[in-house]
Design a protein around this motif. Structure first.
Motif, PDB file in Angstrom:
ATOM      1  N   GLN A  98     -14.837 146.980   3.795  1.00 39.56           N
ATOM      2  CA  GLN A  98     -15.905 146.239   4.431  1.00 39.56           C
ATOM      3  C   GLN A  98     -16.214 146.251   5.673  1.00 39.56           C
ATOM      4  OE1 GLN A  98     -14.834 142.075   2.887  1.00 39.56           O
ATOM      5  NE2 GLN A  98     -15.250 142.442   0.804  1.00 39.56           N
ATOM      6  N   ALA A  99     -15.129 146.497   6.496  1.00 38.63           N
ATOM      7  CA  ALA A  99     -15.289 146.719   7.938  1.00 38.63           C
ATOM      8  C   ALA A  99     -15.781 148.061   8.401  1.00 38.63           C
ATOM      9  CB  ALA A  99     -14.232 146.289   8.630  1.00 38.63           C
ATOM     10  N   ALA A 100     -15.773 148.785   7.402  1.00 35.19           N
ATOM     11  CA  ALA A 100     -16.085 150.346   7.850  1.00 35.19           C
ATOM     12  C   ALA A 100     -17.508 150.528   8.518  1.00 35.19           C
ATOM     13  CB  ALA A 100     -16.010 151.322   6.478  1.00 35.19           C
ATOM     14  N   PRO A 101     -18.487 150.118   7.834  1.00 38.15           N
ATOM     15  CA  PRO A 101     -19.975 150.027   8.527  1.00 38.15           C
ATOM     16  C   PRO A 101     -20.030 149.709   9.940  1.00 38.15           C
ATOM     17  CG  PRO A 101     -20.081 149.269   6.358  1.00 38.15           C
ATOM     18  CD  PRO A 101     -18.668 148.997   6.616  1.00 38.15           C
ATOM     19  N   ALA A 102     -19.001 148.569  10.340  1.00 41.09           N
ATOM     20  CA  ALA A 102     -19.214 147.924  11.625  1.00 41.09           C
ATOM     21  C   ALA A 102     -18.600 148.975  12.437  1.00 41.09           C
ATOM     22  CB  ALA A 102     -18.532 146.545  11.699  1.00 41.09           C
ATOM     23  N   VAL A 103     -17.308 149.587  11.963  1.00 38.25           N
ATOM     24  CA  VAL A 103     -16.670 150.572  12.565  1.00 38.25           C
ATOM     25  C   VAL A 103     -17.640 151.711  13.174  1.00 38.25           C
ATOM     26  CG1 VAL A 103     -14.751 152.259  12.714  1.00 38.25           C
ATOM     27  CG2 VAL A 103     -14.451 149.883  12.058  1.00 38.25           C
ATOM     28  N   LEU A 104     -17.950 152.213  12.063  1.00 39.40           N
ATOM     29  CA  LEU A 104     -19.192 153.102  12.162  1.00 39.40           C
ATOM     30  C   LEU A 104     -20.295 153.250  13.103  1.00 39.40           C
ATOM     31  CD1 LEU A 104     -19.206 156.081  10.708  1.00 39.40           C
ATOM     32  CD2 LEU A 104     -21.135 155.163   9.431  1.00 39.40           C
ATOM     33  N   GLU A 105     -20.720 151.920  13.060  1.00 38.34           N
ATOM     34  CA  GLU A 105     -21.861 151.463  13.896  1.00 38.34           C
ATOM     35  C   GLU A 105     -21.172 151.595  15.611  1.00 38.34           C
ATOM     36  OE1 GLU A 105     -25.572 150.336  15.525  1.00 38.34           O
ATOM     37  OE2 GLU A 105     -24.830 150.915  13.649  1.00 38.34           O
ATOM     38  N   THR A 106     -20.005 151.265  15.759  1.00 38.13           N
ATOM     39  CA  THR A 106     -19.484 151.221  17.025  1.00 38.13           C
ATOM     40  C   THR A 106     -19.531 152.815  17.459  1.00 38.13           C
ATOM     41  OG1 THR A 106     -17.199 151.526  16.466  1.00 38.13           O
ATOM     42  CG2 THR A 106     -18.231 149.458  16.877  1.00 38.13           C
ATOM     43  N   MET A 107     -19.357 153.779  16.537  1.00 38.56           N
ATOM     44  CA  MET A 107     -19.341 155.242  16.990  1.00 38.56           C
ATOM     45  C   MET A 107     -20.852 155.838  16.772  1.00 38.56           C
ATOM     46  SD  MET A 107     -15.726 156.277  15.554  1.00 38.56           S
ATOM     47  CE  MET A 107     -15.925 155.929  14.060  1.00 38.56           C
ATOM     48  N   ARG A 108     -21.808 154.954  16.545  1.00 37.74           N
ATOM     49  CA  ARG A 108     -23.199 155.551  16.333  1.00 37.74           C
ATOM     50  C   ARG A 108     -23.700 156.598  16.840  1.00 37.74           C
ATOM     51  NH1 ARG A 108     -28.422 153.328  16.980  1.00 37.74           N
ATOM     52  NH2 ARG A 108     -27.301 151.520  18.112  1.00 37.74           N
ATOM     53  N   PRO A 109     -23.475 156.654  18.506  1.00 34.54           N
ATOM     54  CA  PRO A 109     -23.897 157.699  19.397  1.00 34.54           C
ATOM     55  C   PRO A 109     -23.227 159.043  19.189  1.00 34.54           C
ATOM     56  CG  PRO A 109     -23.224 155.752  20.653  1.00 34.54           C
ATOM     57  CD  PRO A 109     -22.811 155.572  19.311  1.00 34.54           C
ATOM     58  N   PHE A 110     -22.199 158.968  18.331  1.00 30.11           N
ATOM     59  CA  PHE A 110     -21.496 160.316  17.978  1.00 30.11           C
ATOM     60  C   PHE A 110     -21.516 160.649  16.577  1.00 30.11           C
ATOM     61  CE2 PHE A 110     -18.812 157.510  21.009  1.00 30.11           C
ATOM     62  CZ  PHE A 110     -19.389 157.818  22.089  1.00 30.11           C
TER      63      PHE A 110
END
Length: 288
Positions: A98-110
């Motif tokens: 459930q937290a994976a999309p938020a983690v991915l969003e923090t790395m969105r520039p990469f």
């Protein structure tokens, strides 16, 4: 150290974990085509060599030594070594929750772009620690693996931010065996040679212990006998072989695991509740 593919088996732990590791490992990467993508988010780290990632709607990405790439779940992709005769050592960790999309969003520039990781050595050490944890199995290991996966994501961000603050290195092995180089040697031996006819007395001898003392120490640190740990590695590799090679004979899988066919079938059924042939048929049916 190479890290043979380890598939996490959660027994419903994923319902409790907001972020969990699906699989982790490293190997000399060959050509791979996933037209439907992978069901979990993936972080790739290239330790040596170079390869090409092809993503629909994007320019080809070259992933060379010291570089990383993040792919969201379900992203169609194809990748292959740039020079087939040269090795391309690729490490990977797949994660979800459930937290994976938020983690991915923090790395969105990469995301969806290959980038150089200034702290690559640190990232690789954290990947090795994650691999060893997941290889242990058990609910406690997966809770700790969840924390380390989040730490690995933060380390990616920190490295790209060119932070001058020293990073705190994640231990290369679970805390249980910290300070015991002999046990770490034994575990590395198992992960590297589990596909051979590896005997526990030989592993104990390599670690410098009698078989009785080695068994006691191993159970104390890893919560299971070394023979069970070795069997776990082989069963997970069997699942991977069936997934990567549809139609592969059961005898060939047993051979690649260094196991007698009859024993392999018995252990597979005991582990997964179905025979290898039933598992392979289910996999083929799912593909059709």
């Amino acid at each position: 150290m190479t890290m043979p593919f380890v598939l996490a088996e959660f027994a419903n732990v994923e319902e409790k974990l907001p972020l969990y590791v699906c699989c982790v490992g490293s190997h000399e990467q060959k050509r791979l085509d996933r037209p439907k993508g992978y069901p979990a988010h993936q972080l790739f780290l290239c330790r040596s060599g170079a390869g090409i990632f092809r993503l629909p709607g994007h320019e080809d990405q070259t992933l060379g030594a010291g570089m990383a790439l993040i792919l969201p779940a379900g992203t169609p992709h194809f990748y292959s070594p740039s020079h087939p005769r040269e090795g391309w050592e690729l490490g990977f960790a797949a994660f979800d929750g459930q937290a994976a999309p938020a983690v991915l969003e923090t790395m969105r520039p990469f995301v969806l772009r290959a980038f150089s990781a200034d702290n690559f050595g640190e990232l690789w050490r954290q990947l090795e620690g994650l691999w060893q944890l997941v290889g242990l199995g058990g609910e406690g290991a997966y809770w700790e693996a969840s924390r380390r996966m989040y730490g690995l994501a933060l380390a990616v961000l920190e490295g790209r931010a060119d932070s001058k603050r020293p990073m705190r290195a994640a231990p290369a092995a679970p805390a249980g065996d910290a300070g015991n180089p002999a046990l770490r040697t034994a575990v590395r031996l198992m992960h590297t040679h589990f596909h051979e006819r590896l005997l526990v007395p030989n592993i104990a001898r390599a670690a410098g212990y009698s078989i009785q003392h080695f068994n006691r120490l191993f159970v104390r640190h890893y919560g299971m006998p070394p023979q069970q740990y070795l069997l776990q590695l082989r069963m997970r590799r069997a699942i991977q072989l069936f997934a990567e090679n549809p139609g592969i004979p059961v005898g060939e899988v047993a051979r690649q695991l260094g196991m007698d066919v009859t024993y392999f079938i018995r252990m597979f059924k005991r582990t997964y509740g179905r025979t290898p042939k039933q598992h392979a048929k289910e996999g083929l049916a799912a593909r059709s």
